[in-house]
Write a protein that holds these residues in place. Structure first.
Motif, PDB file in Angstrom:
ATOM      1  N   TRP A   1     -22.805  67.615  74.033  1.00 27.24           N
ATOM      2  CA  TRP A   1     -22.595  67.216  72.646  1.00 27.24           C
ATOM      3  C   TRP A   1     -23.295  65.895  72.350  1.00 27.24           C
ATOM      4  CZ3 TRP A   1     -21.385  69.190  68.193  1.00 27.24           C
ATOM      5  CH2 TRP A   1     -20.973  68.361  67.149  1.00 27.24           C
ATOM      6  N   SER A   2     -23.238  64.973  73.305  1.00 31.13           N
ATOM      7  CA  SER A   2     -23.917  63.694  73.130  1.00 31.13           C
ATOM      8  C   SER A   2     -25.429  63.878  73.119  1.00 31.13           C
ATOM      9  CB  SER A   2     -23.510  62.724  74.248  1.00 31.13           C
ATOM     10  OG  SER A   2     -22.125  62.448  74.189  1.00 31.13           O
ATOM     11  N   MET A   3     -25.922  64.818  73.932  1.00 31.75           N
ATOM     12  CA  MET A   3     -27.356  65.111  73.937  1.00 31.75           C
ATOM     13  C   MET A   3     -27.789  65.666  72.582  1.00 31.75           C
ATOM     14  SD  MET A   3     -27.685  66.783  77.740  1.00 31.75           S
ATOM     15  CE  MET A   3     -29.400  67.278  77.545  1.00 31.75           C
ATOM     16  N   LEU A   4     -26.990  66.536  72.006  1.00 33.02           N
ATOM     17  CA  LEU A   4     -27.321  67.116  70.706  1.00 33.02           C
ATOM     18  C   LEU A   4     -27.341  66.055  69.612  1.00 33.02           C
ATOM     19  CD1 LEU A   4     -25.237  70.429  70.836  1.00 33.02           C
ATOM     20  CD2 LEU A   4     -27.729  70.208  70.879  1.00 33.02           C
ATOM     21  N   GLN A   5     -26.551  65.000  69.791  1.00 27.83           N
ATOM     22  CA  GLN A   5     -26.504  63.921  68.816  1.00 27.83           C
ATOM     23  C   GLN A   5     -27.479  62.799  69.129  1.00 27.83           C
ATOM     24  OE1 GLN A   5     -22.225  63.030  68.949  1.00 27.83           O
ATOM     25  NE2 GLN A   5     -22.067  63.865  66.882  1.00 27.83           N
ATOM     26  N   GLY A   6     -28.211  62.949  70.260  1.00 28.51           N
ATOM     27  CA  GLY A   6     -29.169  61.922  70.647  1.00 28.51           C
ATOM     28  C   GLY A   6     -28.532  60.677  71.211  1.00 28.51           C
ATOM     29  N   LYS A   7     -27.338  60.819  71.821  1.00 30.78           N
ATOM     30  CA  LYS A   7     -26.619  59.663  72.377  1.00 30.78           C
ATOM     31  C   LYS A   7     -26.399  59.829  73.869  1.00 30.78           C
ATOM     32  CE  LYS A   7     -24.069  58.893  68.066  1.00 30.78           C
ATOM     33  NZ  LYS A   7     -22.727  58.781  67.458  1.00 30.78           N
ATOM     34  N   LEU A   8     -27.410  60.387  74.555  1.00 31.19           N
ATOM     35  CA  LEU A   8     -27.262  60.680  75.980  1.00 31.19           C
ATOM     36  C   LEU A   8     -26.950  59.444  76.797  1.00 31.19           C
ATOM     37  CD1 LEU A   8     -27.505  62.666  78.347  1.00 31.19           C
ATOM     38  CD2 LEU A   8     -29.958  62.188  78.386  1.00 31.19           C
TER      39      LEU A   8
END
Length: 211
Positions: free
Chosen positions: A90-97
């Motif tokens: 989910w963080s990857m999808l939001q660009g917050k990896l």
């Protein structure tokens, strides 16, 4: 059986690519090694991927023993591991990896570390909790012959990751931030599907009456 094993190995390999996402870590690798010479960058690349290979192999063969030692059932570990994988996805999808991979305190310590190959690059950026959880779950469902095949997959993956980091400056220049962000989000979607599948398997094992 051979086709089944090949399908398992391919799924395992794709899972590692989605979870660890070496392409998505290219900007991180470039920034962490920007002060290094080409020779030093190559050494960092080799050390990091060797460390990832060792971490994943140890998790594969000793992970279940560790679970048994703490009295943790595989079903509950599947649910926890799947939840963690889904959270990272989910963080990857939001660009917050980066915010999930390491916290602010760890970010502040990066400059003080002489070697960044093992910490934070190999652990926790690459072989993080999500990758370790996935490896343990896959290993618990496989017999010893499949474990040998999966060990080879880990070695192949580490080599592929090494090749990607080897070409990091060129690939980063060609793809740019936009390209890297697109790849990260695609991997996040695949990773989320994998995490949900692992959680469903754990729920089925813990609550068989629901199936």
């Amino acid at each position: 059986m051979a086709e089944l094993d090949f399908s398992l190995y391919l799924k395992f390999f794709i899972g590692l690519i989605a979870i660890i996402n070496p392409l998505g870590l290219l900007p991180v690798f470039v920034s962490l090694t920007s002060h290094q010479s080409p020779a030093e960058r190559m050494k960092t690349n080799t050390t990091a991927n060797l460390a990832v290979m060792v971490i994943l192999l140890v998790s594969m063969y000793l992970g279940q023993l560790i679970l048994d030692g703490f009295g943790i059932s595989l079903a509950s570990f599947r649910i926890a591991g799947g939840s963690l994988i889904t959270l990272i996805a989910w963080s990857m999808l939001q660009g917050k990896l980066g915010e999930v991979k390491h916290n602010k305190e760890e970010k502040g310590e990066l400059a003080a570390r002489e070697s960044i190959a093992v910490v934070p690059l190999a652990l926790p950026l690459m072989a993080g909790p999500g990758a370790i959880s996935s490896v343990i779950v896959y290993a618990s469902q496989s017999h010893w012959q499949q474990l040998i095949g999966m060990s080879i997959v880990v070695v192949v993956f580490s080599f592929c990751s090494w090749l990607i980091f080897r070409a990091a400056p060129l690939l980063f220049k060609l793809m740019g931030n936009t390209g890297i962000n697109v790849v990260t989000r695609i991997m996040g979607l695949i990773m989320m599907a994998l995490g949900i599948e692992i959680m469903v398997a754990g729920i089925k094992a813990m609550f068989p009456a629901l199936v």
